[in-house]
Structures are given as structure tokens and as C-alpha cells.
Design a protein around this motif. Structure first.
Motif, mmCIF file in Angstrom:
data_model
loop_
_atom_site.group_PDB
_atom_site.id
_atom_site.type_symbol
_atom_site.label_atom_id
_atom_site.label_comp_id
_atom_site.label_asym_id
_atom_site.label_seq_id
_atom_site.Cartn_x
_atom_site.Cartn_y
_atom_site.Cartn_z
ATOM 1 N N CYS A 219 0.838 -1.198 0.000
ATOM 2 C CA CYS A 219 0.000 0.000 0.000
ATOM 3 C C CYS A 219 0.873 1.248 0.000
ATOM 4 C CB CYS A 219 -0.925 0.023 1.215
ATOM 5 S SG CYS A 219 -2.225 -1.203 1.135
ATOM 6 N N ARG A 220 1.978 1.185 0.734
ATOM 7 C CA ARG A 220 2.867 2.350 0.725
ATOM 8 C C ARG A 220 3.547 2.506 -0.636
ATOM 9 N NH1 ARG A 220 5.288 6.448 4.060
ATOM 10 N NH2 ARG A 220 7.311 7.001 3.188
ATOM 11 N N ALA B 58 1.123 4.316 -2.605
ATOM 12 C CA ALA B 58 1.008 5.729 -2.213
ATOM 13 C C ALA B 58 2.218 6.531 -2.696
ATOM 14 C CB ALA B 58 0.871 5.840 -0.700
ATOM 15 N N VAL B 59 3.382 5.955 -2.525
ATOM 16 C CA VAL B 59 4.602 6.644 -2.933
ATOM 17 C C VAL B 59 4.602 6.850 -4.448
ATOM 18 C CG1 VAL B 59 7.107 6.339 -3.132
ATOM 19 C CG2 VAL B 59 5.974 5.971 -0.941
ATOM 20 N N GLY C 209 1.997 7.476 -6.163
ATOM 21 C CA GLY C 209 0.966 8.419 -6.569
ATOM 22 C C GLY C 209 -0.465 7.978 -6.360
ATOM 23 N N ILE D 189 -3.853 7.446 -4.520
ATOM 24 C CA ILE D 189 -4.490 8.070 -3.368
ATOM 25 C C ILE D 189 -5.009 6.945 -2.492
ATOM 26 C CG2 ILE D 189 -6.401 9.524 -2.605
ATOM 27 C CD1 ILE D 189 -6.135 11.026 -5.258
ATOM 28 N N THR D 190 -4.591 6.914 -1.240
ATOM 29 C CA THR D 190 -5.029 5.826 -0.370
ATOM 30 C C THR D 190 -5.847 6.403 0.788
ATOM 31 O OG1 THR D 190 -3.028 5.926 0.971
ATOM 32 C CG2 THR D 190 -2.994 4.433 -0.891
ATOM 33 N N ALA D 191 -6.948 5.751 1.086
ATOM 34 C CA ALA D 191 -7.786 6.223 2.179
ATOM 35 C C ALA D 191 -8.477 5.059 2.865
ATOM 36 C CB ALA D 191 -8.821 7.219 1.667
#
Lengths: 206, 616
Positions: B336-337, B340-341, B343, B345-347
Motif C-alpha cells: 500500500c505504501r 502511495a509513494v 501516486g 491516493i489511499t484512504a
């Protein structure tokens, strides 16, 4: 091995989006600043070797939120093992300052440091340069009282990532406090397997 | 962290931060391992716009890890309401049972922050698919691994084959090197030779074309069948065809081996291995969850992966298994990181109300419970996302709870916290894997339950999953639904562990300080193989395997369907394509920005590179 001196410090930068976390980090490590704001993409962590008080050569690993702070979606792995937590607000944005307490609590809950009372935080009020200081809404006094209330003599710096004002001092202070906080029980360094090295170095086991 | 606080914060911030309204290339609902793999690959490799959402308040779903920080602070140990805490994990639980409550409650309560309990514990092998993805995706930056120290196969004592006390299990170590095979008193000389011959053959195939040199043959610690040993001199390969059974992926016509399970294959001519040895190879090396599964091709492949993994990281680590520090939930979170890294969008905490495929507009609409409408070209749906109304999807794309529960089988798990190692006090035997085959359990209540193996993995302090002087044991076994949960592990709990505190003396059984068991739906292969559309994939939760291998295989296959060439979209051959290709060699591409953030060295960026990093 157990007596080995700590040489790697993990610092994490927390705060609302847009307060300048990535810029501060880039200014400190790369001495660069970009005016263009983009929600952070592509920043992971930056490392910098620093000499603290002329004796300890340490590698600082500064972790960016990678944009995951926008929806309070930083996982526990991000927080874990942090040696110091840098809380950043924007002096021109009242809410970013009010949220510091939330970030602090979130950090303590997720990272569960062994000694929460004395865990080193450092608070940075960024963007002091904006409008020549005309748009500032968070006074230094207010920030200092937040620091005093959160205990453990939490240091406070007002910074400008854009003008490189106070940035170096702030991170050095963070590193120094992180080193001071060295906790005995964490001296145990797990002897782990380095999986990524194997790809290039596949030459035998015996 | 408390619920109220989070909710408060979320509400406060919601107006300031909302998702972009533009259409996403990919929306991924769920953060289990397969979902995270797809999201990170689509973002990092595919350069697609990715939105990664999860209805729960943490990463991983059934691949996640429970830590004290994540539950409300009462859930993990104090009050012992573990099922509540497991429910919070998002895993689909059908039934549960708290095994025992010991008087060490206070001790555990004070230590509970130090436990990381995986919902479905899994480990990887040094050279398996997961490790390949971890290396190529750079997820390794967020992960650390320890090796498993030893594997054992359990043998029951009532069959007269062992010296143990009646009714107890004996732990027979699985040899990891030639020396260990030769020293093994249990194996007859004939069987030693037979085993060596078999493993050597497997090894020849395993290492063929890899260019790997696994050391000298005269070294007693050389992995089994290393070139130069006496068993590698003969170059005969005639049995390769039958050795590699094909599971019928290519619809190859009746290969006889297709109808044989791994265990049966090992016991039959020409291998002629004893039952114990066959069990050891089938379940501790090939990790077959059942003695009857016909997927011998998979089992053979796993055997080869195992052999390649042994000693891959040097002579100090002869074992193949790698345990992620802080629990296997770290793995999904690391990907997941990576997303995110890159680009994405994680929520978290983003429950979904409805998904609708709009064929006329060739996109899929996602309606959040918060009332936002999001659109995407491709949608990935993981498990544990709550009840989502699905419109415009074919029947076989929808997996209803009913359909899952109509499956004959289910997965049973137990997690135990104990006070000593189940295989003696040997320093090197704390992180161990134990297979308990049905043959070792003659006293079982259910006579028709003779297929499924119980896998037990024990972790110690060094795995960072539990505090000093405690151990975590994960048990996993598939069973028929008709077998009550409490009966699945009953004989194992009785034989290996003790439920009451014993102060030293005669019995050295570990005491269960705390434990729970629970049951989740089986993830059957039909679901796994049913990807058809190129705009939607549904992943089941964690399977009954003890490695990540099948999950990664599944993710690769799904990735092929979603993003592969149209011509091959439904072909399972995609399985072999990694989600993350090997990183380009130096100077090949301008992908070096990540080097900046790499492993401890800082590289100065020039202006262009810096701009690239910012504007990515």
C-alpha cells in the motif's frame, strides 16, 4: 552486536497536508525548494548523514507521509520504530496548528513508544516567509504554550523551507533528541535477511 | 487510538480533503495482499491513476495484523473479547471460540501492546513469487524478514513407529541439508538414498538454467543434491516428464500423474518413500494443505521453489521460509505504501454502498456511503468491504455470502500465546513450522476427516510479534463444515499444549496463556480461476495455504486479465508474469529518482531530476 551504537535514526514528519512537510525535508536533505505545490507523490524517505555534537556519525532517515495523511490513512508500519516525531503546522493556518494535538495522539497510539511520556517530539511552524509574515495567524507564544503543555520540553522552531530559515537547526535538534532518547530495550537489533541483495548476488550459499 | 477521535478528525477534515472528481484508471476497494499488489503495480509500473480505498480502519483485511493500537484498548487481551477484535479486522468470521483463559491475564494485559496477531498468518520463501515482487517493487524498504529455523513433521505414537509416550505427538525434524539426511537416525539407508535421489532430481530441474552455483558438493552443509555430490554425477533425466505433473492448465490430456496427490506420488514406485518421509516432503516442503489434493503440479513447483530458496541468503540461513517481522500483515501494508509513494491516493474508513457497471459509458461507478460518486475504468474488489450493492455484473462475478457458505469446506484457525517453545528449549528452535498430517492423529473424532493437514507456525520474540518469553502459535486447517470448530484442533491442543499452568517438573508442555479459534469461509479454486472480464476483478480473502504463493499467483493472473493484451486476456499463462518486472539496469532508464530514497545513501539531485520528482 548488542553493544553496537545506534547509527540509524528514523524521523517521521507529521502534520496536515500542505503545511510543507516534503519541502522541509527536501530543503534539509537536498537544499532545494520548489514553489510549485503538489500533494506529495513520489517522496518516500530521504536519508542524510549527520555528525551530532562532533562525535556520533548517524544516518537520519526522514520519512514522508507519501500523501497518506490526507485521509488519516497512515498505517501502523509507518509509525513504528520512529526515534523522533517532527510535528509541522503552517503559521498561516490555524487549523493545521489545532490538529497538532490529534497528530501527536495518533502517533502515540500507533507507534506505541516504550516511554510515551518522554518520547521526543519537535514542533515546527513553517511558512514564516509567506506574505512577509502578514498572513500569520499562529503566534509563537501560542505555539510555545502548546509545546509546554505536551511535556518533555518539546522544542519549537519557526521555519521557512522556502528561505531555508531554521531548517538545518530544527532537524539537527530532532536528531540530537532522538539520540538522547535511545531506549535500552530497543538496543536489540534483529538480524534480518536482506532480501533485495540477493537478486544481484546469487552466488552460492556455501 | 479511539474510535471517537478518529471519527471526529475525519469529519473535521472531510470538507478540506475530498477525492478528485475525475475518473480514475483503477479503483481498488480493499487492502488485502492481492488488492495491494494490483494497486501498487498499476500505479508504479502502469503509471495509472489509482484510488485505493478500504472500508476498515487499517490495512490488510484478512491479510492484516491485529495490534493493540488498532483495537479499542480493551479488545486484544484485557476482557478477552478477542472475537470483537477479530471482527474489527474485517475478516469474515463465521464462528469463533475462545480456547482458554489463564491466570496470567494481568501479565498479558500489561504486555498487550507488544503482540502482533495475524488474522491469517503466512510466510514467504526466499525465492518465491512474493519475494520476487517484494524485491522488484522496492517494498523491501518497508519490510524485514527472519528465517524460519526448523521444520518438523508430527508423528503419532500409537502406530508403533516412534519412541514417544502413547497418545502424544513426536516432532520429527525435516532435514535441510545432506548432512542432516545422513545423520537422521529415523531414515533407513535405502530410504536415505531414495530421498536423496528424489530431491536431487527435483533440484536439477529447479536450478536448471538459473546459473546458480549452490556451493561445493563436498561440503556437508551443501543443500540437498548440490552439484558435485555423489548423487549428482549421474545425469539421467528420464523421469522429468512425470516429475512435473501438469495440473491441467493447458488441458493436456490424461497424464497419469494428474490423478495422484503429492503424498501418494512420493510413496509410490519409483520413489518408494515411507509415509513419514512422504508427509515431510508433501507438507513441510511442498506445503500441501491436504493429503489428497490432486494439484501435484503446484506441489512440485513449490518443492522446486523451496529448494531454490534454501541457502539463497547464505550458509547461515539454510532454511527456505521467511517470516515478516511484526507479522505477515506488514506485507500488504508495504505494498500500500508502494502504491502511495507512486501516486495512488489511499484512504481508509471509506465504506462503499454500491458499484455499478455502466456499459453504455464503459466505466464503473462507485458510490461511497458518504455519498460521493467516483468513476473508474477498472475496478478491483477485495474481501471484507461490507455489503455492496452490485449492479450490471454477471452472476458469477458476484460472490454472495450464501454462495460462499454453501461450500462444503471452511478454514479453521487458532492463535495461541504460550510460555515456551513446543519443540523443546533449543535456542535454535523457536521460529518453527510444524505439519501435523492426519496420519499422526488416529484418535480424531471424525473418521472422514483424514485429508487435511494442520499447519502450526510458532513465532518468538525475535519475530517482533510477541514479547520476550512468550510465543505465538498459529494453527490452520481446512475442514468440512460439518466438523464443529472446537473439535478441529482439540487433540492437538491436548497433546502439544497444556491449558493449566505447570510449574516446571515432569511435563515440559507449553502452557496456553491465551488463545482463540475462528472459522472463515473457504476460498475455493473456482473463484480463483474465474477472472473473465477486463474491467472487474473480485478477490477472495486469505486462503488456507501457509505461504503467500497462491495469493500472488492470483494477483498476477488478475493483473493479466485487467491490463494484459486483449488477445490473451483470459489466458492463465499470465500467471507467470510478475506484477513488478525486474528493475532496469543502471543507465537504462530515468527511473533513478527512487535511488534518492533508497537504502541509506543520499544522491544529490540535479534541477531536472528534482523537478521530475516534484511533478511526478
Amino acid at each position: 552486536m548488542s553493544a553496537r551504537k545506534r547509527t540509524l535514526l528514523k524521523l517521521i514528519i507529521l502534520g496536515d497536508s500542505g503545511v510543507g512537510k516534503t519541502s522541509l525535508m527536501n530543503q534539509y536533505v537536498n537544499r532545494k525548494f520548489s514553489k510549485q505545490y503538489k500533494a506529495t507523490i513520489g517522496a518516500d524517505f530521504l536519508t542524510k548523514e549527520v555528525k551530532i555534537d562532533d562525535e556520533n556519525l548517524v544516518t537520519m532517515q526522514i520519512w514522508d507521509t507519501a500523501g497518506q495523511e490526507r485521509f488519516q490513512s497512515l498505517g501502523v508500519a509507518f509509525y513504528r520504530g520512529a526515534d523522533c516525531c517532527v510535528l509541522v503546522y503552517d503559521v498561516n493556518n490555524e487549523r493545521s496548528f489545532q490538529n497538532l494535538e490529534n497528530w501527536r495522539e495518533e502517533f502515540l497510539a500507533q507507534a506505541s513508544p516504550a516511554d510515551a511520556e518522554n518520547f521526543p517530539f519537535i514542533v515546527l511552524g513553517n511558512k514564516t516567509d509567506q506574505d512577509g509574515g502578514q498572513s500569520r495567524v499562529v503566534s509563537e507564544k501560542k505555539a510555545l504554550s502548546f509545546c509546554a503543555a505536551s511535556g518533555n520540553q518539546c522544542p519549537h522552531f519557526e521555519t521557512s523551507a522556502k528561505e531555508d530559515s531554521n531548517v538545518q537547526d530544527a532537524f539537527e535538534c530532532a536528531a540530537r533528541n532522538a539520540l538522547k532518547n535511545e531506549v535500552e530495550e530497543e538496543v536489540y537489533l534483529p538480524d534480518t535477511i536482506v532480501v533485495n541483495k540477493s537478486g544481484s548476488n546469487k552466488s552460492g550459499c556455501c | 487510538m479511539t474510535e471517537e477521535k478518529n471519527d471526529g478528525k475525519k469529519d473535521e477534515n472531510e470538507p478540506a480533503e475530498s477525492f478528485p472528481t475525475r475518473a480514475f484508471d483503477v479503483i481498488v476497494l480493499g487492502t488485502g495482499l492481492a488488492e495491494s499488489l494490483i494497486a501498487s503495480s498499476a500505479s508504479k509500473i502502469g503509471k495509472k491513476s489509482v484510488l485505493l480505498l478500504d472500508a476498515n480502519d487499517h490495512y490488510g483485511n484478512s491479510f492484516g495484523t491485529l495490534t493493540e493500537a488498532r483495537g479499542t484498548d480493551e479488545t486484544l487481551f484485557k476482557g478477552w473479547s478477542v472475537p470483537v477484535c477479530l471482527t474489527r479486522s474485517g475478516a469474515v468470521l463465521e464462528t469463533h471460540d475462545v480456547v482458554t483463559i489463564d491466570d496470567d491475564e494481568c501479565l498479558l494485559a500489561s504486555l498487550r501492546r507488544k503482540f502482533s496477531v495475524d488474522v491469517a498468518f503466512k510466510f514467504s520463501l526466499g525465492d518465491d513469487r512474493l519475494t520476487e515482487e517484494v524485491c522488484n517493487s522496492e517494498a523491501y524498504k518497508y519490510l524485514e524478514f527472519k528465517t524460519l529455523e526448523k521444520s518438523f513433521v508430527c508423528v503419532g505414537t500409537s502406530d508403533g513407529k516412534t519412541n514417544g509416550k502413547k497418545g502424544e505427538f513426536e516432532f520429527v525434524p525435516v532435514p535441510a541439508s545432506r548432512a542432516e539426511i545422513f545423520e537422521n537416525a529415523r531414515l533407513s539407508p535405502t530410504e536415505k538414498r531414495g530421498l536423496m535421489r528424489f530431491l536431487k532430481k527435483a533440484r536439477d530441474v529447479a536450478l536448471e538454467g538459473t546459473g546458480v552455483n549452490y556451493g561445493r558438493g563436498d561440503d556437508a552443509n551443501a543443500p540437498i543434491g548440490a552439484p558435485g555430490t555423489e548423487y549428482t554425477l549421474d545425469a539421467e533425466r528420464e523421469d522429468e516428464g512425470t516429475f512435473f505433473a501438469n495440473d491441467g492448465d493447458n488441458n493436456s490430456s490424461s497424464s497419469s500423474s494428474k490423478n495422484t496427490s503429492m503424498k501418494a506420488f512420493l510413496m509410490e514406485s519409483p520413489n518408494d518413500l515411507s509415509e513419514i518421509t512422504s508427509d515431510a516432503v508433501a507438507h513441510c516442503v511442498s506445503f500441501c494443505p491436504s493429503v489428497t489434493t490432486k494439484l501435484r503440479g503446484r506441489a512440485s513447483e513449490m518443492l522446486i521453489t523451496y529448494i531454490r530458496s534454501m541457502g539463497k541468503y547464505g550458509p547461515e540461513t539454510p532454511q527456505a521460509g521467511l517470516i515478516p517481522l511484526y507479522g505477515s500483515g506488514e506485507v500488504a501494508q508495504a505494498f500500500c505504501r508502494v502504491a502511495a509513494v507512486s501516486g495512488a491516493i489511499t484512504a481508509l474508513r471509506q465504506p462503499i454502498k454500491k458499484i455499478e457497471r455502466k456499459n453504455s459509458e464503459s466505466h464503473i461507478e462507485v458510490l461511497t456511503k458518504g455519498g460521493r460518486v467516483l468513476t473508474c475504468k477498472k475496478l478491483v474488489l477485495g474481501d471484507a468491504q461490507g455489503d455492496i450493492e452490485m449492479v450490471g455484473f454477471a452472476n458469477d462475478e458476484i460472490i454472495t455470502p450464501n454462495r460462499r457458505e454453501s461450500s462444503k469446506f471452511c478454514i479453521n484457525r487458532a492463535v495461541l500465546v504460550t510460555n515456551r517453545s513446543m519443540v523443546g528449549s533449543d535456542e535454535a528452535q523457536h521460529r518453527v513450522f510444524v505439519a501435523i498430517p492426519p496420519a499422526a492423529r488416529p484418535g480424531k473424532l471424525y473418521k472422514d476427516e483424514d485429508e487435511f493437514v494442520c499447519f502450526a507456525t510458532q513465532l518468538d520474540y525475535s519475530s517482533r510479534c510477541c514479547p520476550k518469553d512468550t510465543f505465538i502459535v498459529h494453527l490452520c486447517q481446512k475442514s468440512r463444515r460439518t466438523v464443529p470448530l472446537q473439535d478441529v484442533f482439540a487433540d492437538i491442543l491436548d497433546n502439544i499444549f497444556s491449558k493449566v499452568k505447570q510449574n516446571g517438573e515432569e511435563t515440559k508442555k507449553p502452557t496456553i496463556l491465551w488463545g482463540t479459534s475462528y472459522r472463515t469461509p473457504d476460498v475455493d479454486d473456482d473463484i480463483v480461476e474465474s477472472f473473465k472480464s477486463d474491467d472487474f476483478v473480485k478477490f477472495p480473502g486469505a486462503d488456507c495455504n501457509v505461504t503467500f504463493e497462491e495469493t500472488v499467483r492470483l494477483a498476477r493472473s488478475a493483473n493479466g486479465c485487467l491490463f494484459g493484451d486483449d488477445a490473451n486476456a483470459s489466458s492463465l499463462s499470465f500467471d507467470t508474469l510478475p506484477l513488478f518486472p525486474k528493475a532496469p539496469q543502471k543507465g537504462e532508464e530515468r527511473e533513478e529518482e527512487e535511488e534518492v530514497t533508497g537504502d541509506g545513501e543520499t544522491i544529490d539531485l540535479n534541477e531536472d531530476e528534482y523537478a521530475l520528482l516534484r511533478d511526478l
